[in-house]
Design an enzyme around this catalytic site. Structure first.
Site, mmCIF file in Angstrom:
data_model
loop_
_atom_site.group_PDB
_atom_site.id
_atom_site.type_symbol
_atom_site.label_atom_id
_atom_site.label_comp_id
_atom_site.label_asym_id
_atom_site.label_seq_id
_atom_site.Cartn_x
_atom_site.Cartn_y
_atom_site.Cartn_z
ATOM 1 N N ARG A 285 0.858 -1.196 0.000
ATOM 2 C CA ARG A 285 0.000 0.000 0.000
ATOM 3 C C ARG A 285 0.882 1.229 0.000
ATOM 4 O O ARG A 285 1.703 1.413 0.896
ATOM 5 C CB ARG A 285 -0.877 0.023 1.263
ATOM 6 C CG ARG A 285 -1.959 -0.968 1.255
ATOM 7 C CD ARG A 285 -3.083 -0.600 2.191
ATOM 8 N NE ARG A 285 -2.687 -0.109 3.500
ATOM 9 C CZ ARG A 285 -3.544 0.202 4.449
ATOM 10 N NH1 ARG A 285 -4.838 0.076 4.241
ATOM 11 N NH2 ARG A 285 -3.140 0.624 5.614
ATOM 12 N N THR B 248 -1.153 7.418 -0.938
ATOM 13 C CA THR B 248 -2.472 7.221 -1.575
ATOM 14 C C THR B 248 -3.260 6.092 -0.931
ATOM 15 O O THR B 248 -4.473 6.003 -1.120
ATOM 16 C CB THR B 248 -2.293 6.863 -3.060
ATOM 17 O OG1 THR B 248 -1.629 5.585 -3.128
ATOM 18 C CG2 THR B 248 -1.461 7.885 -3.803
ATOM 19 N N ASP C 173 0.515 -3.602 11.976
ATOM 20 C CA ASP C 173 0.994 -3.926 10.634
ATOM 21 C C ASP C 173 1.449 -5.383 10.601
ATOM 22 O O ASP C 173 2.473 -5.742 11.190
ATOM 23 C CB ASP C 173 2.149 -2.982 10.256
ATOM 24 C CG ASP C 173 2.554 -3.170 8.803
ATOM 25 O OD1 ASP C 173 2.882 -4.309 8.403
ATOM 26 O OD2 ASP C 173 2.538 -2.181 8.050
ATOM 27 N N ASP D 191 5.075 -6.156 9.216
ATOM 28 C CA ASP D 191 6.124 -5.753 10.163
ATOM 29 C C ASP D 191 6.187 -6.708 11.355
ATOM 30 O O ASP D 191 7.272 -7.029 11.852
ATOM 31 C CB ASP D 191 5.872 -4.326 10.658
ATOM 32 C CG ASP D 191 6.305 -3.283 9.634
ATOM 33 O OD1 ASP D 191 7.110 -3.628 8.741
ATOM 34 O OD2 ASP D 191 5.836 -2.135 9.734
HETATM 35 C C1 PRP Z 1 -1.014 -5.181 4.191
HETATM 36 C C2 PRP Z 1 -1.781 -6.488 4.223
HETATM 37 C C3 PRP Z 1 -2.590 -6.430 2.962
HETATM 38 C C4 PRP Z 1 -2.884 -4.965 2.836
HETATM 39 C C5 PRP Z 1 -4.293 -4.724 3.273
HETATM 40 O O1 PRP Z 1 0.073 -5.251 3.350
HETATM 41 O O2 PRP Z 1 -0.956 -7.618 4.310
HETATM 42 O O3 PRP Z 1 -1.910 -6.916 1.817
HETATM 43 O O4 PRP Z 1 -1.999 -4.269 3.714
HETATM 44 O O5 PRP Z 1 -4.641 -3.404 3.050
HETATM 45 P P1 PRP Z 1 -5.748 -2.973 2.000
HETATM 46 O O6 PRP Z 1 -6.909 -3.917 2.192
HETATM 47 O O7 PRP Z 1 -6.067 -1.566 2.395
HETATM 48 O O8 PRP Z 1 -5.160 -3.071 0.628
HETATM 49 P P2 PRP Z 1 1.070 -4.003 3.176
HETATM 50 O O9 PRP Z 1 0.616 -3.148 2.061
HETATM 51 O O10 PRP Z 1 1.254 -3.330 4.514
HETATM 52 O O11 PRP Z 1 2.400 -4.676 2.684
HETATM 53 P P3 PRP Z 1 3.344 -5.732 3.462
HETATM 54 O O12 PRP Z 1 2.561 -7.016 3.591
HETATM 55 O O13 PRP Z 1 4.489 -5.841 2.529
HETATM 56 O O14 PRP Z 1 3.722 -5.162 4.799
HETATM 57 N N1 URA Z 2 -2.314 -3.692 6.733
HETATM 58 C C1 URA Z 2 -1.967 -4.169 7.942
HETATM 59 O O1 URA Z 2 -0.987 -4.908 8.068
HETATM 60 N N2 URA Z 2 -2.722 -3.833 8.997
HETATM 61 C C2 URA Z 2 -3.799 -3.055 8.892
HETATM 62 O O2 URA Z 2 -4.465 -2.789 9.917
HETATM 63 C C3 URA Z 2 -4.137 -2.555 7.615
HETATM 64 C C4 URA Z 2 -3.381 -2.898 6.548
#
Ligand code: PRP
Ligand code: URA
Length: 210
Positions: free
Chosen positions: A105, A109, A201, A204
């Site tokens: 994400r 944005t 997160d 993380d």
């Molecule tokens: C997180 C999660 C999803 C997304 C959900 O990933 O694992 O893929 O956010 O958010 P959304 O429904 O608003 O799209 P992130 O983008 O944080 O990436 P990461 O898994 O690499 O930390």
């Molecule tokens: N991605 C995450 O990992 N946690 C949230 O709460 C939303 C998006």
């Protein structure tokens, strides 16, 4: 078709999610819990796999019994956090193939940005379960399923541990044909589109990057 999402409120899953939410749970335990919850969810998400009758010789007699009738499966984790669910689902379906879709994400944005896509060559013949612990705005799940549908896949499910109502609405509106399996439906998104109360997160916490 608009398939009603299945919320898996089994006591074992609920207990493990409580541990997952706890901010004092460290990365090692968080990873183990994510994998265990994924395995328990996969048990339910594969309930409709077709069976065929076979004859097996037991030490006593011939038994008419059932085996899975060869429907081929693939799991597609959304990177990174979806990786935390892979071991758990493969424990149940070791013959499944694994594809990967990389989306993050954009912090400004909040829209998903694609950076990787590698899927099994015969993905269109497979039943695909997309896995990601978090469904927040739904943008990542919607985009990942768009990519998979563009490869000709007809049979897709989505499995996440925690969902926000906003993400669930977005996903079921964009893909009403995709059954959704959720372990906990939370209250709402906060101002930064994090799930409340959520678990923070997921990526993380799985990889210890913050
Ligand atoms: C997180 C999660 C999803 C997304 C959900 O990933 O694992 O893929 O956010 O958010 P959304 O429904 O608003 O799209 P992130 O983008 O944080 O990436 P990461 O898994 O690499 O930390
Ligand atoms: N991605 C995450 O990992 N946690 C949230 O709460 C939303 C998006």
């Amino acid at each position: 078709m608009n398939v009603k999402p299945l919320i898996m409120d089994h006591p074992l899953i609920q207990h493990k999610i409580s541990l997952l939410r706890d901010k004092n749970t460290g990365a090692k335990e968080f990873r183990e819990l994510t994998s265990e919850i994924a395995m328990l969810m996969c048990y339910e998400a594969t309930r409709d796999l077709p069976l065929k009758e076979v004859e097996i010789e037991t030490p006593i007699a011939v038994a008419k019994t059932k085996v899975i009738s060869g429907r081929k499966m693939a799991f597609v984790p959304i990177l990174r956090a979806g990786l935390g669910m892979v071991e758990g689902v493969l424990n149940l379906v070791p013959a499944a193939k694994v594809g990967h879709i990389g989306l993050y994400r954009d912090p400004e944005t909040l829209k998903p940005v694609e950076y990787y896509c590698k899927l099994p060559v015969d993905i269109e013949e497979r039943e695909v379960i997309v896995i990601d612990p978090m469904l927040a705005t739904g943008g990542s799940a919607v985009d990942a399923i768009n990519l998979i549908k563009a490869k000709g896949v007809k049979n897709i499910k989505f499995m996440c541990i925690i969902a926000a109502p906003e993400g669930l609405e977005a996903l079921t509106t964009a893909h009403p044909d995709v059954p959704v399996y959720i372990a906990a439906l939370d209250e709402k998104l906060d101002d930064h589109c994090y799930i409340m109360p959520g678990l923070g997160d997921a990526g993380d916490r799985i990889f210890g990057t913050r």
